[in-house]
Design a protein around this motif. Structure first.
Motif, PDB file in Angstrom:
ATOM      1  N   GLN A 104      37.831   9.518  32.584  1.00 24.66           N
ATOM      2  CA  GLN A 104      38.048  10.826  31.785  1.00 24.66           C
ATOM      3  C   GLN A 104      38.380  11.199  30.341  1.00 24.66           C
ATOM      4  N   GLU A 105      39.163   9.859  29.706  1.00 24.38           N
ATOM      5  CA  GLU A 105      40.652   9.486  28.398  1.00 24.38           C
ATOM      6  C   GLU A 105      38.731  10.053  27.088  1.00 24.38           C
ATOM      7  N   ASP A 106      38.127   8.429  27.710  1.00 23.77           N
ATOM      8  CA  ASP A 106      36.720   8.063  26.678  1.00 23.77           C
ATOM      9  C   ASP A 106      36.481   9.202  26.745  1.00 23.77           C
ATOM     10  N   VAL A 107      35.974   9.598  28.063  1.00 25.88           N
ATOM     11  CA  VAL A 107      34.663  10.853  28.222  1.00 25.88           C
ATOM     12  C   VAL A 107      35.636  11.779  26.692  1.00 25.88           C
ATOM     13  N   ALA A 108      36.756  12.774  27.292  1.00 30.51           N
ATOM     14  CA  ALA A 108      37.224  14.176  26.654  1.00 30.51           C
ATOM     15  C   ALA A 108      36.808  13.183  24.930  1.00 30.51           C
ATOM     16  N   GLY A 109      37.795  12.504  24.617  1.00 31.48           N
ATOM     17  CA  GLY A 109      37.535  11.603  23.405  1.00 31.48           C
ATOM     18  C   GLY A 109      36.365  11.797  22.351  1.00 31.48           C
ATOM     19  N   ALA A 110      35.495  10.778  22.825  1.00 34.42           N
ATOM     20  CA  ALA A 110      34.214  10.851  22.111  1.00 34.42           C
ATOM     21  C   ALA A 110      33.309  12.683  21.578  1.00 34.42           C
ATOM     22  N   ILE A 111      33.626  13.249  23.515  1.00 34.89           N
ATOM     23  CA  ILE A 111      33.401  14.622  22.931  1.00 34.89           C
ATOM     24  C   ILE A 111      34.206  15.188  22.007  1.00 34.89           C
ATOM     25  N   GLN A 112      35.012  15.138  21.957  1.00 34.43           N
ATOM     26  CA  GLN A 112      36.472  15.570  20.991  1.00 34.43           C
ATOM     27  C   GLN A 112      35.898  15.648  19.301  1.00 34.43           C
ATOM     28  N   ALA A 113      35.536  14.079  19.378  1.00 31.70           N
ATOM     29  CA  ALA A 113      34.941  13.201  17.814  1.00 31.70           C
ATOM     30  C   ALA A 113      34.632  14.334  18.106  1.00 31.70           C
ATOM     31  N   LEU A 114      32.902  13.874  18.095  1.00 28.75           N
ATOM     32  CA  LEU A 114      31.606  14.607  17.883  1.00 28.75           C
ATOM     33  C   LEU A 114      31.512  15.429  18.245  1.00 28.75           C
ATOM     34  N   ILE A 115      32.527  16.668  18.477  1.00 27.72           N
ATOM     35  CA  ILE A 115      32.410  18.507  17.987  1.00 27.72           C
ATOM     36  C   ILE A 115      33.379  18.957  16.411  1.00 27.72           C
ATOM     37  N   GLU A 116      34.169  17.807  16.675  1.00 28.11           N
ATOM     38  CA  GLU A 116      34.962  17.862  15.203  1.00 28.11           C
ATOM     39  C   GLU A 116      34.036  17.794  14.454  1.00 28.11           C
TER      40      GLU A 116
ATOM     41  N   VAL B 135      16.100   6.259  25.341  1.00 30.01           N
ATOM     42  CA  VAL B 135      15.692   6.767  25.157  1.00 30.01           C
ATOM     43  C   VAL B 135      16.573   8.763  24.798  1.00 30.01           C
ATOM     44  N   MET B 136      18.050   7.600  24.937  1.00 33.15           N
ATOM     45  CA  MET B 136      19.489   9.069  24.902  1.00 33.15           C
ATOM     46  C   MET B 136      18.910   8.741  23.435  1.00 33.15           C
ATOM     47  N   VAL B 137      18.503   7.464  22.482  1.00 31.52           N
ATOM     48  CA  VAL B 137      18.981   7.320  20.771  1.00 31.52           C
ATOM     49  C   VAL B 137      17.603   7.840  20.416  1.00 31.52           C
ATOM     50  N   ALA B 138      16.476   8.252  21.339  1.00 33.61           N
ATOM     51  CA  ALA B 138      14.808   8.461  20.603  1.00 33.61           C
ATOM     52  C   ALA B 138      15.934  10.337  20.761  1.00 33.61           C
TER      53      ALA B 138
ATOM     54  N   TYR C  88      30.972   0.618  21.750  1.00 25.63           N
ATOM     55  CA  TYR C  88      29.609   1.292  22.035  1.00 25.63           C
ATOM     56  C   TYR C  88      29.542   2.069  23.612  1.00 25.63           C
ATOM     57  N   ARG C  89      31.044   1.856  24.699  1.00 30.86           N
ATOM     58  CA  ARG C  89      31.254   3.457  24.441  1.00 30.86           C
ATOM     59  C   ARG C  89      31.325   4.320  24.585  1.00 30.86           C
ATOM     60  N   TRP C  90      32.281   4.690  23.647  1.00 25.19           N
ATOM     61  CA  TRP C  90      31.894   6.039  23.144  1.00 25.19           C
ATOM     62  C   TRP C  90      30.762   6.356  22.347  1.00 25.19           C
ATOM     63  N   ASP C  91      29.988   5.489  21.797  1.00 26.71           N
ATOM     64  CA  ASP C  91      28.826   5.988  21.522  1.00 26.71           C
ATOM     65  C   ASP C  91      27.708   6.286  22.506  1.00 26.71           C
ATOM     66  N   TRP C  92      27.597   5.552  23.581  1.00 29.44           N
ATOM     67  CA  TRP C  92      26.744   5.844  24.944  1.00 29.44           C
ATOM     68  C   TRP C  92      27.531   7.652  25.086  1.00 29.44           C
ATOM     69  N   ILE C  93      28.666   7.501  24.859  1.00 29.31           N
ATOM     70  CA  ILE C  93      29.494   9.366  25.455  1.00 29.31           C
ATOM     71  C   ILE C  93      28.293  10.558  24.874  1.00 29.31           C
ATOM     72  N   ARG C  94      28.488   9.758  23.411  1.00 29.54           N
ATOM     73  CA  ARG C  94      27.629  10.875  22.419  1.00 29.54           C
ATOM     74  C   ARG C  94      26.646  10.572  22.840  1.00 29.54           C
ATOM     75  N   LEU C  95      25.586   9.698  22.745  1.00 29.66           N
ATOM     76  CA  LEU C  95      24.175   9.593  23.000  1.00 29.66           C
ATOM     77  C   LEU C  95      24.167  10.791  24.510  1.00 29.66           C
ATOM     78  N   ALA C  96      24.621   9.899  25.467  1.00 29.81           N
ATOM     79  CA  ALA C  96      24.626  11.595  26.671  1.00 29.81           C
ATOM     80  C   ALA C  96      25.034  13.063  26.170  1.00 29.81           C
ATOM     81  N   ALA C  97      26.702  13.067  25.415  1.00 31.69           N
ATOM     82  CA  ALA C  97      26.317  14.308  24.526  1.00 31.69           C
ATOM     83  C   ALA C  97      25.361  15.133  24.382  1.00 31.69           C
ATOM     84  N   LEU C  98      24.479  14.790  23.074  1.00 33.14           N
ATOM     85  CA  LEU C  98      24.028  14.795  22.246  1.00 33.14           C
ATOM     86  C   LEU C  98      22.043  14.770  22.800  1.00 33.14           C
ATOM     87  N   SER C  99      21.643  14.112  23.945  1.00 36.28           N
ATOM     88  CA  SER C  99      20.660  14.187  24.905  1.00 36.28           C
ATOM     89  C   SER C  99      20.796  15.777  25.542  1.00 36.28           C
ATOM     90  N   TYR C 100      22.211  16.180  25.812  1.00 38.26           N
ATOM     91  CA  TYR C 100      22.242  16.963  26.219  1.00 38.26           C
ATOM     92  C   TYR C 100      22.561  18.742  25.536  1.00 38.26           C
TER      93      TYR C 100
END
Lengths: 301, 126
Positions: free
Chosen positions: A76-88, B53-56, A46-58
């Motif tokens: 930072q390790e989680d943030v880096a891992g999740a964003i790397q995975a998302l980009i790839e 909001v982020m999900v949307a 869920y934490r990874w998904d939170w990071i992915r959502l934050a990145a997609l919102s950006y």
């Protein structure tokens, strides 16, 4: 004396038993319920998904301060891992170059690096069509010691005009040049041919030939090959014996590749995999390579 | 029971009561169980709102309705669209960001759960 010791022993024994019962009850039977938690306490997925959502919102709103606030308090390790995975994942899936460029901009701002993002860094970027606004009814405080400031202080861009966003970089060696968006103009590179090559004795590879509109090989074109966890870059024309406009990559079976051409790294071919050639009688099956032919337009001088 | 034994038991009982109180204080207040593998449903309200909001917003970028639905089911397995509609209506009342409301309205519509209050945001700025 012994009577006094006996009384003390009774108190101590009672205290220990009471304490043990109390702890068993409060830690095991009726522990405090988890309420009002914050993202750092989420389960890893869920934490990874939170990071992915934050990145997609950006990607949608381009608000770096808000993205930082949302990621504040996370490892930072989680943030880096999740964003790397998302980009790839997005690179391999051949997502829009603008989306990838935004993700890599965020990654760079957060000091996250992955080979797949190299192709998208330091290239001009247009604002997305999303209206950049955000939701700020709260002030996230992931931990008592952290005080993120989600309220954006950066000036918001107008939606009526398109302008380049400067890529955050520690070395301001490149100033993004203003772009005039031409959404109706044809893309600079078009895929014209994709064929499997089945030649014995050749290691699996992907060869790319870039030609201009007159079928003349174009040298000096940057070609990117991306896969989950990596990327490679080649320039056409460095192997003249294979003809003008030629470049190739050694590849491995079982990996999904995406091919991007040019400085912008627009993915032209996605999910490119090394597959077996059609079986021939009495011969061992071969692993086929790929030949990709792309038509480009010679840059005007 | 002899008088001496009764005193011993009384002292042990008092000790146990004090120990129990101490145990409650430690287990619930001083050193409570620390959860580290929580689900989005127990996030603080403002984080939960931000999650929706982020999900949307992610739905607008990725256009993956199933993934959006799966994410929302973590908040409400029965009615995944309910948190979206509820937040959108709350934002309308609180005069929140129209863009966020529009995103929420679009996701609610995609999930088949729009309301009359959200309808104006689907057609543009109300």
């Amino acid at each position: 004396m012994s009577r006094l010791s006996s009384r003390r022993a009774a108190s101590v024994i009672g205290l220990v038993i009471g304490l043990a019962l109390g702890l068993v009850y409060t830690w095991g039977i009726a522990p405090v319920e988890p309420v009002n938690t914050y993202p750092a306490l989420l389960r890893a997925d869920y934490r990874w998904d939170w990071i992915r959502l934050a990145a997609l919102s950006y990607v949608a709103d381009g608000d770096l301060d808000l993205a930082r606030a949302r990621l504040d308090g996370l490892e930072q390790e989680d943030v880096a891992g999740a964003i790397q995975a998302l980009i790839e994942e997005h690179a391999a899936a051949g997502r829009l170059a603008d989306t990838l460029r935004r993700l890599t901009t965020l990654a760079e701002a957060l000091d996250v690096h992955t080979p797949a993002m190299l192709v998208y860094l330091h290239t001009p970027m247009l604002l997305p069509s999303f209206t950049p606004t955000s939701f700020h009814p709260h002030t996230p405080t992931p931990s008592p010691t952290s005080t993120p400031s989600p309220t954006p202080t950066l000036p918001r861009a107008s939606t009526s005009t398109l302008s380049p966003i400067p890529t955050p970089t520690s070395k301001p060696t490149r100033t993004p040049r203003p772009l005039t968006p031409t959404p109706t103009s044809p893309p600079p590179f078009q895929l014209t041919q994709q064929e499997q090559i089945c030649e014995p004795g050749q290691a699996p590879h992907i060869e790319v030939v870039v030609r201009d509109e007159h079928e003349t090989g174009l040298d000096g074109v940057v070609v990117w090959l991306m896969w989950p966890g990596g990327a490679d870059r080649a320039v056409t024309g460095l192997k003249p014996r294979n003809g003008a406009g030629y470049a190739d990559f050694d590849v491995e079976p079982g990996v999904s590749y995406a091919l991007g051409i040019g400085e912008l790294g627009m993915p032209l071919v996605t999910d490119l995999r090394i597959e077996s050639c059609p079986a021939r009688k009495g011969k061992e099956p071969l692993l086929g390579s790929w030949r990709i032919v792309v038509r480009g337009f010679r840059p005007s001088r | 029971m002899s008088k001496r034994a009764r005193k011993w038991v009384t002292r042990a009982a008092v000790g146990a009561a004090v120990g129990l109180a101490l145990g409650f204080a430690i287990g619930w207040w001083l050193w409570p169980v620390r959860y580290t593998n929580t689900a989005p449903t127990v996030l603080r309200q403002d984080y939960r709102d931000d999650y929706v909001v982020m999900v949307a917003t992610a739905y607008e970028v990725e256009e993956d309705l199933e993934q959006a639905r799966e994410r929302l089911e973590l908040l409400n397995p029965e009615e995944p669209a309910a948190p979206v509609v509820e937040l959108a209506e709350r934002l309308i009342e609180a005069d929140g960001s129209t863009e966020d409301i529009a995103r929420l309205a679009r996701l609610a519509l995609a999930l088949g759960a729009t309301t009359s209050t959200l309808a104006p945001y689907l057609e543009g700025q109300p």
